[in-house]
Design an enzyme around this catalytic site. Structure first.
Site, PDB file in Angstrom:
ATOM      1  NE  ARG A 117      13.595  58.580  46.446  1.00 13.92           N
ATOM      2  CZ  ARG A 117      14.378  58.928  45.483  1.00 13.92           C
ATOM      3  NH1 ARG A 117      15.049  57.767  44.928  1.00 13.92           N
ATOM      4  NH2 ARG A 117      14.635  59.972  45.102  1.00 13.92           N
ATOM      5  CG  HIS A 139       5.515  52.759  36.904  1.00 10.59           C
ATOM      6  ND1 HIS A 139       5.475  52.626  35.758  1.00 10.59           N
ATOM      7  CD2 HIS A 139       4.314  52.512  37.555  1.00 10.59           C
ATOM      8  CE1 HIS A 139       4.012  52.060  35.337  1.00 10.59           C
ATOM      9  NE2 HIS A 139       3.459  52.589  36.661  1.00 10.59           N
ATOM     10  CG  HIS A 205      -3.442  49.980  43.264  1.00 10.11           C
ATOM     11  ND1 HIS A 205      -3.439  49.064  42.378  1.00 10.11           N
ATOM     12  CD2 HIS A 205      -2.974  51.062  42.490  1.00 10.11           C
ATOM     13  CE1 HIS A 205      -3.242  49.203  41.044  1.00 10.11           C
ATOM     14  NE2 HIS A 205      -2.934  50.645  41.232  1.00 10.11           N
TER      15      HIS A 205
END
Ligand SMILES: *[C@@H]1O[C@H](CO)[C@@H](O)[C@H](O)[C@H]1NC(C)=O
Ligand SMILES: *[C@@H]1O[C@H](CO)[C@@H](O)[C@H](O)[C@H]1NC(C)=O
Ligand SMILES: *[C@@H]1O[C@H](CO)[C@@H](O)[C@H](O)[C@H]1NC(C)=O
Ligand SMILES: *[C@@H]1O[C@H](CO)[C@@H](O)[C@H](O)[C@H]1NC(C)=O
Length: 604
Positions: A117, A139, A205
């Site tokens: 968030r 998303h 990531h």
């Protein structure tokens, strides 16, 4: 309910498709259909067969009443339809009312997932597009939902694929969790910050998504919950992780979680073969909505045409032949989004500045991780407890701080807030793209060259130093370097739904890209006074001339005395349309008649 499930071991903890005759009968008993057990046993009906049972079959084996047959079919269908009753509903601006399975909710309601968030989906782009304030959280929910839509569409269209409830849940979990490892300002963190802060490591990531997923499962004790919902561990955990980050090894069939005959399941969340996946579908729709840009790719159409076909012994997700044009449009849309938003020149320089601030703050920020050990901004990626606490909020934390060692970082962030940004001098292109490793080296010496590129028509005595210049190299491509991703897509035709074919670019249209990748070189100046800026722009034009790069678009305006000195930059013919160097120009201009012809034909 949980107690009941536990009391029948081997039933929910395994997939119905592996049931033998006895387990199938056991299921009938559990559903209160004990009286038909013997008929099923006599017919040797196993779990796999349940998928194909029809009303006709049941009638033939002597189940006389329609009501009984419908009751049986109802109970059996529950096996592959995820029970709707206990699902939670989210109202999402992009997908409308989205239903998610209780296990997915258990994953969402954890500190590791809720962290998303506070990570802006588009990082510094929010400083340019005031609507782009959406976060990785929504998303991720969208990708989990769309992953479910695609796998269920395939399941309904092709029951022979034997997609199980386990498969569906694992694909949805992978969709939900694929971005758990993003850092502050999303791609700024893995593309700009970590490579500068820790040049010795290779980190993406996705690497952190796997570590964070493991930590999420451990920290919230989710393994028993997963098993209660029918997942098989550790196999399904491997499967989920492989969908996020690709195979763990490089054998002929490199995946551990699922066999080769389910290879299509690996093409849903992050498609390594051609880049067409639900992650893109969600971010196209969501980013466009928040950026205020029209999205012209309709994933619902793709859902309608997706089918699994066999290709070289594997099963791939294919689409209808006539959809090929829409796929080119999809990659075109992606490129437009990069040009207009993701690689916006102001958004990019803001991310460069935030990165500078983070680098200066790095050693002075302390984040407590596991065992009370302390980590910094750049080492938090090594400890998921620490990384869970690292979000975009670190920006405010630096801005709010009063400690002297953060003064420099604070000043940079203040400059961003007050819009005292580095200025873009322009953009150019090299004749040939450089390898990524070259880019790093070049960026360093290019700043020096720029400082030394004193215009050949005389300098304006603004002394510019290498550290006044920032050079950014941006890659624009269709997701697969120089390759055309559509060459890795397979298509089926109306007349034979099982046969997969390739469609080449020249079978589609002449108005499609010749190249699938390019590099843009952007130069910025840190000095903002008018005199320095004017001088810096001329340095930039001179540098482009010396380097044989393309003429900056405003070159004739910012340095009218310089641009005529370079013959190949001349404007007085149409040769500017032709790419390439002196010797290829002729050839290109001959073929350049091609597009002209096409144009006249178009308007006939
Ligand atoms: C896929 O292959 C496995 C063995 O690797 C086999 O047990 C299974 O039945 C096959 N499934 C399908 C759908 O053909
Ligand atoms: C920064 O300070 C403001 C006002 O004092 C406060 O509202 C905000 O929560 C602080 N933010 C952080 C991240 O400390
Ligand atoms: C630019 O092109 C000229 C003429 O083609 C050549 O002599 C020169 O070496 C090139 N410069 C660079 C930096 O490649
Ligand atoms: C121009 O391009 C051609 C073919 O790509 C190459 O053979 C030639 O060396 C290039 N010439 C110069 C001056 O770079």
């Amino acid at each position: 309910i949980i107690r009941r499930i536990k009391s029948i071991p081997g039933l929910w903890s395994s997939d119905y498709m592996q049931w033998g005759v006895e387990e199938t009968c056991q299921y009938l008993r559990r559903e209160g259909l004990r009286e038909w057990e013997d008929k099923f046993r006599a017919q040797k009906i196993t779990g796999v067969g349940l998928r194909y049972l029809t009303d006709d079959h049941l009638e033939k084996i002597g189940i006389g009443y329609l009501g009984d047959r419908l009751q049986i079919l109802h109970s059996i269908r529950k096996l592959w339809q995820i029970a709707a009753g206990s699902n939670k509903v989210f109202n999402d601006p992009i997908h409308g009312h989205v239903e998610l399975h209780p296990l997915l909710i258990k994953i969402i309601d954890t500190p590791q997932f809720q962290r998303l968030r506070n990570l802006k989906q588009l990082g510094g782009t929010y400083f340019v597009f005031p609507g782009a304030s959406h976060n990785r959280f929504e998303h991720s929910i969208g990708v989990g939902y769309l992953a479910g839509r695609l796998v269920q569409a395939l399941n309904e269209r092709q029951p022979e694929l034997l997609i199980s409830r386990r498969d569906i849940l694992c694909v949805q979990i992978a969709g939900l969790c694929h971005d758990l490892g993003h850092g502050p300002f999303s791609h700024m963190f893995d593309v700009m910050f970590i490579p500068k802060a820790r040049p010795e490591i290779k980190w993406k990531h996705e690497t952190a998504s796997l570590a964070m997923f493991d930590y999420l499962v451990e920290d919230n004790n989710l393994k028993p919950v997963m098993e209660q919902h029918g997942l098989v561990l550790p196999e399904d955990l491997d499967f989920i992780k492989e969908q996020i980050a690709g195979p763990l090894n490089t054998d002929a069939w490199p995946y551990k979680g699922r066999p080769e005959n389910k290879s299509f399941l690996y093409e849903i969340v992050a498609n390594k073969r051609n880049g067409i996946d639900v992650d893109k579908w969600d971010y196209f729709a969501r980013d466009c909505y928040h950026l205020g840009i029209q999205n012209n790719f309709d994933y619902r159409r793709f859902l309608k045409f997706a089918r699994v076909c066999e290709v070289d012994g594997q099963k791939n997700i294919c689409t209808r032949d006539k959809e090929v044009g829409n796929l080119y449009d999809m990659f075109h849309t992606r490129n437009c989004l990069h040009r207009r938003a993701y690689q916006h020149k102001v958004g990019n320089i803001i991310e460069t500045m935030i990165t500078e601030a983070f680098l200066k703050a790095d050693p002075h920020i302390q984040i407590e991780g596991s065992g009370g050990k302390m980590f910094t901004l750049s080492t938090a990626i090594d400890d998921m407890k620490a990384y869970t606490k690292l979000t975009d909020q670190v920006f405010e934390q630096i801005l709010n701080s009063s400690s002297p060692e953060l003064a420099e970082a604070r000043q940079i962030l203040k400059n961003i807030i007050c819009r005292r940004l580095y200025k873009c001098l322009g953009q150019t292109q090299a004749e040939k793209p450089m390898a990524v490793t070259q880019v790093r080296v070049f960026k360093l010496c290019w700043a020096l060259e720029l400082a030394q590129s004193i215009p050949q028509t005389g300098s304006q005595e603004a002394s510019l130093r290498p550290e006044d210049f920032v050079v950014n190299v941006i890659v624009m491509d269709y997701g697969m370097k120089e390759q055309n991703p559509i060459n890795n897509v397979r298509f089926y035709c109306k007349n034979d739904l099982t046969k997969a074919i390739q469609i080449r670019k020249n079978q589609v249209s002449k108005l499609l890209p010749e190249q699938f990748a390019e590099q843009l070189i952007r130069v910025y100046c840190k000095k903002r006074d008018e005199k320095s800026l004017e001088a810096a722009k001329k340095h930039f034009v001179q540098w482009c001339m010396d380097r044989n790069f393309s003429k900056p678009q405003d070159g004739d305006i910012i340095a009218p005395e310089l641009t005529p000195l370079k013959a190949s930059w001349s404007n007085n013919n149409n040769k500017g349309e032709c790419s390439g160097n002196g010797s290829t120009r002729e050839a290109n201009c001959v073929s350049a008649n091609g597009p002209k012809k096409a144009k006249t034909q178009l308007f006939k």
